[in-house]
Scaffold this active site. Structure first.
Site, mmCIF file in Angstrom:
data_model
loop_
_atom_site.group_PDB
_atom_site.id
_atom_site.type_symbol
_atom_site.label_atom_id
_atom_site.label_comp_id
_atom_site.label_asym_id
_atom_site.label_seq_id
_atom_site.Cartn_x
_atom_site.Cartn_y
_atom_site.Cartn_z
ATOM 1 C CD GLU A 1 -2.991 -0.698 -0.060
ATOM 2 O OE1 GLU A 1 -3.270 0.474 -0.335
ATOM 3 O OE2 GLU A 1 -3.399 -1.653 -0.733
ATOM 4 C CB CYS B 1 -14.114 5.085 -13.074
ATOM 5 S SG CYS B 1 -14.974 6.665 -12.948
ATOM 6 C CB CYS C 1 -18.678 1.289 -16.016
ATOM 7 S SG CYS C 1 -18.620 1.588 -14.241
ATOM 8 C CB CYS D 1 -19.582 5.282 -19.186
ATOM 9 S SG CYS D 1 -18.810 6.688 -18.366
ATOM 10 C CB CYS E 1 -22.777 5.818 -13.045
ATOM 11 S SG CYS E 1 -21.656 7.219 -12.971
HETATM 12 FE FE1 SF4 Z 1 -17.057 6.079 -13.920
HETATM 13 FE FE2 SF4 Z 1 -19.707 6.229 -13.804
HETATM 14 FE FE3 SF4 Z 1 -18.527 5.937 -16.150
HETATM 15 FE FE4 SF4 Z 1 -18.529 3.922 -14.389
HETATM 16 S S1 SF4 Z 1 -20.284 4.799 -15.433
HETATM 17 S S2 SF4 Z 1 -16.788 4.635 -15.622
HETATM 18 S S3 SF4 Z 1 -18.394 5.042 -12.451
HETATM 19 S S4 SF4 Z 1 -18.349 7.685 -14.776
#
Ligand code: SF4
Length: 362
Positions: free
Chosen positions: A50, A209, A219, A216, A225
């Site tokens: 970390e 992200c 995602c 997106c 989101c």
């Molecule tokens: Fe980021 Fe939202 Fe796009 Fe997912 S949907 S990559 S959380 S902005």
């Protein structure tokens, strides 16, 4: 330090109910696996990874992590090491205060905790160099504690997910976002769930992200989101203070003497606090005249070498090495320090550009 109180009321139901399960499932299926620090629940090894991963890419840490563990296999070995040796193994990773704090932390763990890291995040966060997010990562990975990390990547993911538009340069909004992160944690998670969830947060920020190109479409939390729904993910995170790098020129007095295996260089320890604090370095000056002034004889025989560009967090350095060959016997340089064998540079903590420069002169 305790995490802030749960602020779940501010989170839409669809996000609260689906975020953690979707993230855990995605991490198990598509997240990063096989990293050496994922195969352990040993707090020493997780802590080490970390700290190394703060401000440093995974690919770079993969080279340093095994070397460090080979030399310091446990916290007692690290605590008992000399600072120069720790800095030497850290050289090239940058942000040297991490290495100094890590060394101090190991000593505190041995002296005050009998060589065992505390289990709980709030106790871990009292140790040198362990912030709230690092403490949460260790507690979640090693003990399954239900506590959320909130590093820069996670702030970006969560501020987009929740369309959190408060200024994250301010402490109040930072705390509120952390409270929201706590509220998004899985309900009654197993140890394995907390590992997958915490790793999933890291993986999502690092691989999906991302700062300038959020993916997106694939995602795993795209369906809920809010930034995606608004069509403007890059609006988040909101941060008023942007990093401004200052440009600076430094002159390096590279004084050498001797030939072959007898070749030596004059080094001095950098003052603390400051850039490269505690590392060994050739004398550094803010002007060419000041650099020449430390060379015996007034620096008339120096040779200018090509400048080196070196970026730090808050500064863009332009390094101008001035090289001079000195006789084995003669006046000492007008600067603190001592002669060191050029062949022994591998065992010393040196700033990366100085190490490269001296390696080329051997
Ligand atoms: Fe980021 Fe939202 Fe796009 Fe997912 S949907 S990559 S959380 S902005």
């Amino acid at each position: 330090m305790k995490p802030p109180a749960d602020d779940g009321a501010a989170i839409p139901d669809a996000i609260r109910q689906s975020f953690a399960p979707a993230l855990i499932a995605w991490q198990r299926h598509s997240g990063r696996h096989g990293l050496p620090w994922q195969a352990t629940r040993d707090p020493y090894r997780v802590w080490l990874s970390e700290i190394m991963l703060q401000q440093t890419q995974v690919a770079t840490v993969l080279a340093y992590y095994p070397r460090f563990l080979e030399r310091f296999p446990d916290v007692r070995a690290l605590a008992g090491a000399g600072e120069d040796e720790v800095m030497a193994l850290w050289s090239g990773l940058g942000y040297y205060s991490r290495a100094r704090n890590m060394h101090r932390c190991a000593q505190v763990v041995v002296r005050e905790h009998g060589g065992r890291f505390p289990d709980r995040a709030d106790d871990l966060a009292t140790l040198p160099g362990i912030g709230a997010s690092t403490a949460a990562a260790i507690a979640a990975f090693c003990h399954g504690q239900r506590v959320s990390i909130v590093d820069g990547n996670v702030r970006r993911v969560l501020s987009r997910l929740l369309a959190f538009d408060e200024d994250l340069a301010q402490t109040g909004p930072q705390k509120r976002l952390w409270a929201l992160a706590q509220a998004l944690l899985p309900v009654a998670p197993s140890h394995s769930d907390m590992q997958a969830y915490t790793q999933g947060l890291m993986d999502l920020g690092a691989t999906v992200c991302t700062r300038s190109r959020p993916a997106c479409e694939p995602c795993p939390v795209g369906q809920v989101c809010r930034a995606r729904a608004d069509g403007d993910p890059l609006r988040y995170p909101v941060k008023s203070r942007r990093l401004v790098r200052r440009h600076e020129s430094w002159w390096l007095a590279v004084m050498l003497r001797g030939v072959g295996s007898q070749r030596q260089v004059w080094l001095q320890r950098r003052p603390a606090p400051g850039i490269w604090a505690g590392l060994q370095c050739v004398p550094v000056a803010a002007s060419e005249a000041a650099a020449r002034a430390v060379v015996p004889g007034g620096g008339t025989a120096v040779r200018e070498m090509p400048a080196i560009a070196h970026a730090l967090t808050h500064r863009e350095l332009r390094l101008h090495p001035l090289l001079v060959e000195l006789p084995m016997t003669g006046a000492a340089p007008a600067a603190d320090g001592a002669w060191h064998a050029l062949s022994g540079m591998g065992d010393m903590g040196l700033p990366a550009p100085v190490r490269q420069l001296l390696a080329a002169l051997r």
